[in-house]
Scaffold this active site. Structure first.
Site, PDB file in Angstrom:
ATOM      1  N   ASP A 249      35.772 -10.338  38.362  1.00 37.90           N
ATOM      2  CA  ASP A 249      34.757 -10.074  39.516  1.00 37.90           C
ATOM      3  C   ASP A 249      34.120  -8.721  39.282  1.00 37.90           C
ATOM      4  O   ASP A 249      34.068  -7.968  38.417  1.00 37.90           O
ATOM      5  CB  ASP A 249      35.586 -10.489  40.764  1.00 37.90           C
ATOM      6  CG  ASP A 249      34.393 -11.295  41.834  1.00 37.90           C
ATOM      7  OD1 ASP A 249      33.627 -10.529  42.118  1.00 37.90           O
ATOM      8  OD2 ASP A 249      34.839 -12.417  41.959  1.00 37.90           O
TER       9      ASP A 249
ATOM     10  N   HIS B   8      32.595  -8.129  46.725  1.00 37.80           N
ATOM     11  CA  HIS B   8      33.024  -9.372  46.268  1.00 37.80           C
ATOM     12  C   HIS B   8      34.292  -9.644  45.691  1.00 37.80           C
ATOM     13  O   HIS B   8      35.138 -10.584  46.253  1.00 37.80           O
ATOM     14  CB  HIS B   8      31.807  -9.965  45.366  1.00 37.80           C
ATOM     15  CG  HIS B   8      31.779 -11.329  45.024  1.00 37.80           C
ATOM     16  ND1 HIS B   8      32.524 -11.906  43.849  1.00 37.80           N
ATOM     17  CD2 HIS B   8      31.125 -12.604  45.718  1.00 37.80           C
ATOM     18  CE1 HIS B   8      32.235 -13.370  44.050  1.00 37.80           C
ATOM     19  NE2 HIS B   8      31.700 -13.581  44.818  1.00 37.80           N
TER      20      HIS B   8
ATOM     21  N   SER C 197      32.194 -18.810  45.621  1.00 41.37           N
ATOM     22  CA  SER C 197      32.988 -18.044  45.035  1.00 41.37           C
ATOM     23  C   SER C 197      34.121 -17.847  46.280  1.00 41.37           C
ATOM     24  O   SER C 197      35.150 -17.340  46.029  1.00 41.37           O
ATOM     25  CB  SER C 197      32.192 -16.569  45.471  1.00 41.37           C
ATOM     26  OG  SER C 197      31.639 -16.333  44.125  1.00 41.37           O
TER      27      SER C 197
END
Lengths: 88, 525
Positions: free
Chosen positions: B130, B163, B320
């Protein structure tokens, strides 16, 4: 994953040739030693042995090596993978 | 009146007001609690500044008073209590709709699954591919075991985006994640300025294979097909790494599954709300690029509270956010089966078996919504784990994959191989049944499908496939590869002893043989 057909490989090679070569990601089958003679080793940027894959910097005169039967799939380097967070 | 029933703030105010040099304004609003009968007299005699109001409904007298007035109220026999009428309260700002409906993945996906109370993913490594992870976040408790930048030309680790930290928190955060004791391997593939490259993702997947991590979480995707990346995900899965990939946020239109979720062996995860209903943004099948069905499974991914890269928490939505929920569930399952060499395979099988679609279509949620409470419900009844272990331990203890679960061919459900018949002419007959829909004849006996394998071709299979998969045929790509025969080789040289294992595909008939170390091939002898 079914490998690319000869026609698909040729089309991709010609596209790559028209752009003067470029960086490609390649999936091959078998041992790398069997495939290596078809390549100039200077083109090899990185070898991912665990995946049977390579990153190559192909010059325009080298694109047709992607027609090697050991090459299952290949495509030009991409940068469009994004985190999948939903934007409100 | 007892002085103890006077608001201390009033005492403080009027004490300060008594001093000549004080800047304190002498007049102050007070609220006196007094019975209605006595209030009339007080209204007349109180030395107040301005009007005095009595509220009979609550029996409170309101007045602005100076020190003399305050003293009068304190000494009045009928006043029960004195409060500061100018006190302001900090009213909490109302929660917006998003905050009201937000939950942590741990609350929703782990819930009260007491059957898994001892399974927090201990000893299981989950790679997070990520934007990086803020490893110093309190919720990780030092369980981020390594941080590697897979971005070309960059050694910078950590998370500048947020994220990756959010994803990692949902997997292994102590208070936020499903598997609170799992180890996190941070593989950064996103550079500081936008998308990830094919090379960086391949580099990260290669590391997963080399390090033999248990699970990899890929909360990323593209709107275009990538044959190479899909093949890389398949190769990673064939090497035994459970590969969880976000299905994409391009829903609700059909044919919107992203690459690499479209890869055959990925565990493609759709997003649902906390009630298990699919989110509108979650990408839908059918698979736009290939023949196999996607997504595979669904989990909670709307308004998810998880770790922030600045410390504390933040709320995000997307497939996600659903993908780490599944990765966390798998981590708990892998830990549960950790004494079994097929732990990852069993975990994936159980995950898909137990999922509940809640009446939604396969194109929306795949096999359905998964959480540990759903798994708990499932394992209390007849389960794949019961079946798998029973077969493995009692019927064919030496060869699980001869009794393994297969998929493909005409039957779209997973199948069980019951028997291999070696025929004199060199062909083999395999006896199979569908695991979900067992056919029985009039007398109640099992009816099997029989597959005859005639055509044999060479097929190369990696060593790790023998350990973890033995399912995917290199020829046709279907999940039909099984070991047929194993022979020990007596080496004259002082080499490590090994065995040869012949394998064959149930569907295309291709065959192969490979030497593997004796300890790996022992099961096939």
């Amino acid at each position: 994953m079914t490998p690319m057909s000869a026609e698909q490989k040729m089309t991709s090679c010609l596209n790559l040739l028209s752009r003067g070569g470029g960086r490609v990601s390649v999936q091959y089958e078998g041992e790398f030693d069997e495939f290596k003679p078809g390549l100039n080793e200077e083109w090899v940027v990185e070898h991912f042995e665990g995946l049977n894959m390579l990153t190559l910097d192909l010059p325009s005169h080298g694109v047709l090596c992607m027609m090697h039967p050991a090459v299952l799939n290949f495509e030009e380097e991409r940068h469009d993978f994004q985190p999948l967070e939903e934007q409100e | 009146m007892s002085v103890g029933r006077v608001d201390p703030r009033l005492m403080e105010h009027f004490s300060a007001a008594k001093t000549p040099s004080s800047d304190t304004q002498n007049t102050h609003g007070v609220a006196a609690s007094i019975h209605a009968d006595a209030s009339q007299e007080l209204l007349k005699e109180l030395p107040a500044v301005g009007p005095v109001t009595y509220l009979p409904e609550i029996e409170v007298l309101l007045a602005d008073v100076e020190v003399a007035g305050f003293q009068h109220l304190v000494e009045h026999q009928e006043v029960h209590a004195l409060s500061d009428a100018e006190l302001t309260f900090d009213v909490p700002s109302p929660l917006d709709a998003e905050q009201q409906s937000s939950h942590t993945t741990r609350a929703i996906v782990r819930g009260d699954a007491y059957a898994f109370s001892e399974n927090e993913g201990k000893g299981v490594t989950v790679a997070v591919m990520d934007t990086g992870v803020y490893a110093e976040h309190d919720d990780f408790g030092g369980r981020v075991v390594d941080q590697i930048s897979c971005v070309e030309g960059s050694y910078q680790v950590g998370d500048a985006h947020g994220h990756g930290t959010h994803v990692a928190g949902s997997i292994g955060g102590a208070t936020l994640g499903v598997a609170a004791e799992a180890s996190i391997l941070d593989l950064r593939v996103f550079g500081p300025y936008g998308g990830a490259s094919t090379s960086s993702i391949l580099r990260a997947l290669n590391l997963c294979v080399q390090r033999n991590v248990d699970i990899v979480n890929m909360s990323l995707g593209s709107n275009y097909a990538s044959r190479v990346l899909d093949a890389a995900v398949d190769a990673t899965a064939q090497a035994g790494v459970l590969t969880c990939v976000a299905a994409g946020n391009s829903g609700p239109s059909p044919y919107t599954i992203n690459s690499p979720a479209s890869a055959q062996q990925s565990i493609a995860v759709a997003a649902t709300k906390s009630d298990g209903q699919v989110a509108s943004f979650s990408s839908r099948g059918p698979n736009p690029w290939y023949a196999w069905a996607k997504p595979d499974i669904a989990s909670f991914g709307v308004n998810v509270i998880s770790a922030s890269h600045r410390g504390g928490t933040c709320v995000m939505s997307g497939t996600s956010m659903a993908t780490p929920a599944v990765a966390g569930v798998l981590a708990c399952l892998v830990e549960r089966f950790n004494e079994d060499p097929d732990a990852r395979f069993l975990a994936e099988s159980l995950l898909k078996e137990a999922a509940d679609p809640f009446g939604q279509s396969y194109n929306s949620v795949g096999r359905g919504y998964i959480s540990l409470p759903v798994l708990r419900t499932h394992i209390t009844g007849t389960s794949i784990v019961d079946i798998a272990f029973r077969r493995k331990k009692k019927q064919m203890p030496k060869n699980f994959f001869r009794d393994g679960i297969l998929k493909g061919g005409n039957c779209t459900e997973e199948r069980i191989l019951h028997h291999v018949l070696h025929r004199a002419d060199g062909t083999y007959k395999l006896r199979l049944s569908c695991r979900n829909q067992r056919k029985k004849d009039d007398k109640g006996n099992m009816v099997y499908d029989e597959v005859l394998m005639e055509k044999w071709q060479h097929s190369k299979v990696t060593q790790k496939q023998f350990i973890h998969a033995m399912r995917n045929c290199g020829g046709c790509g279907k999940r039909g590869l099984v070991p047929i025969e194993a022979n020990k080789i007596e080496s004259k040289k002082k080499q490590h002893p090994h065995v040869t294992v012949k394998v064959g595909c149930l569907y295309c008939g291709s065959k192969g043989a490979r030497k593997v170390p004796e300890e790996l091939g022992q099961a096939w002898i």
